[in-house]
Design a protein around this motif. Sequence first.
Motif, PDB file in Angstrom:
ATOM      1  N   ALA A  45       0.843  -1.196   0.000  1.00 34.02           N
ATOM      2  CA  ALA A  45       0.000   0.000   0.000  1.00 34.02           C
ATOM      3  C   ALA A  45       0.874   1.239   0.000  1.00 34.02           C
ATOM      4  O   ALA A  45       1.922   1.288   0.648  1.00 34.02           O
ATOM      5  N   GLY A  46       0.418   2.275  -0.739  1.00 40.62           N
ATOM      6  CA  GLY A  46       1.262   3.435  -0.948  1.00 40.62           C
ATOM      7  C   GLY A  46       0.907   4.654  -0.139  1.00 40.62           C
ATOM      8  O   GLY A  46       1.588   5.670  -0.255  1.00 40.62           O
ATOM      9  N   SER A  47      -0.134   4.582   0.667  1.00 35.14           N
ATOM     10  CA  SER A  47      -0.515   5.781   1.401  1.00 35.14           C
ATOM     11  C   SER A  47      -1.162   5.411   2.725  1.00 35.14           C
ATOM     12  O   SER A  47      -1.871   4.412   2.832  1.00 35.14           O
ATOM     13  N   SER A  48      -0.902   6.243   3.727  1.00 32.69           N
ATOM     14  CA  SER A  48      -1.536   6.056   5.029  1.00 32.69           C
ATOM     15  C   SER A  48      -2.877   6.755   5.106  1.00 32.69           C
ATOM     16  O   SER A  48      -3.612   6.576   6.076  1.00 32.69           O
ATOM     17  N   ILE A  49      -3.225   7.566   4.063  1.00 32.55           N
ATOM     18  CA  ILE A  49      -4.480   8.319   4.102  1.00 32.55           C
ATOM     19  C   ILE A  49      -5.330   8.105   2.853  1.00 32.55           C
ATOM     20  O   ILE A  49      -6.550   8.247   2.911  1.00 32.55           O
ATOM     21  N   MET A  50      -4.702   7.736   1.726  1.00 32.07           N
ATOM     22  CA  MET A  50      -5.443   7.568   0.467  1.00 32.07           C
ATOM     23  C   MET A  50      -5.675   6.085   0.201  1.00 32.07           C
ATOM     24  O   MET A  50      -4.741   5.376  -0.188  1.00 32.07           O
TER      25      MET A  50
END
Length: 472
Positions: free
Chosen positions: A323-328
Amino acid sequence: MDKTTKKEGMRQETDCLGSVFIDRRALYGINTVRARDNFAVSNVKLGDQHDYVTALVMVKQAAAITNHQLGVLSTDKRDAIVAACQEIANGAHRQWLIADVLEGSGGTSTNMNINEVIANRALQLLDYQPGDYHQLHPNDDVNCSQSTNDVIPTAMHIALLLRVPKLLIALNELAESLCQKRDEFSQVLRVGRTCLQSAQPMTLGQAFSGYASVVKRCASHIETAMTALNVVALGGTAIGTGFGAAESYRSRVVENLNDISGLTLRAADEHFDVMQNADDIARLSAEIRIAAEMLGKIATDLTLLGSDDAGGLGEIALPEQQAGSSIMPGKVNPVIPMLVQQIWFSIVGNDSVVSQAVSHGQLEINHFEPVMITRLFDSVDLLTNASQRFNDKCISGLMAHETRSLHNLLHSSALATALVPEMGYQKVADIVRDKHQPSRSFMDTLEQEGLMTKEQAEDCLQRSVARDNSIE
């Protein structure tokens, strides 16, 4: 703690600066203790550098054998030193190799750390206690006919000759994977781009043929740069005169070193040169930097080509690793190409350090080999690991989005070049600027203007990319 208590379980060693107490079990001596106290800066200890330690004990073993052959070392001492060296080469006693590799004495602390551990282990093998240097001495016996100034550069060359082949394997395996993608994508039509603008038609396979070729060439240039490392300084002692070594030592020690290492080393023709200069190290470092830059360029290209088709090019699919984002939610980033790019930046920095260190040698020797060693070893390891990760986690699983690639091609003005031979550059440029509308494909513009049918365009595309890009 009073002085009496401090002596319990300790031995006392003395040098020109005074005395220190050392754990009786320790195989290092007073020089190593001073180095530990003075140079604990990088958290990289000599014992952590397997190839470097192996190279150092090869030098010490060859020296012991040679000194015995020349009658300056007894059989018992030779046998004990050789046995201790072989144990260290096999991985033993490295917990006592505690000098910081980035030490400030031009390699003296490194040399003395290995001398002391070999000497004290050899004493144990002779049924003496560590520190009983009247029986076998780190300087007089283990370091006989040597100085730090010829031992360290020789060991550095050997360590790199042991270490760099792993990098060459990784680069050539990466190049082979790129060749496989070249073949796999040989029929995938795409837009060739210059300055990030549409240029001419090509296949994705042709792009990968360029990637494979440059990686192979980089490996070849690194291999060529390594050949200079076969020339060693051993036998030059402190400044190249050979003063302090037994007669005939220089030629014999390199022969013995080859027997031990399996390498094809040779004594320098001009020892004053190899003691003063480290241009061979700078050259190897530069080739490794160039290889990192080329891998970084490939990684940058793949990041662009793999940008999602909603907001980017979308012509290839990079393997999704995490996964590339902690928010998206659902966002996946090109983490492996980005890793390769960061390795590229790191190696450029390492090469800059090596270049500075090489150029700042003073008079008869270069004092800055410790920083050359640490930075170049780091570059070799970083590029080896990055090449393997790039291959295993990105290139081998990379796929082409053929439909998207063809869509981008037909919507671009890349076909315009095919019209130049019949219509001339300016007329075609006018069509591109005045007739073509971004809302429709360029192919539609050509058909509406009566300039080219889809069948003619397809034939033109096939002819434009039908050439052999195989890599020898």
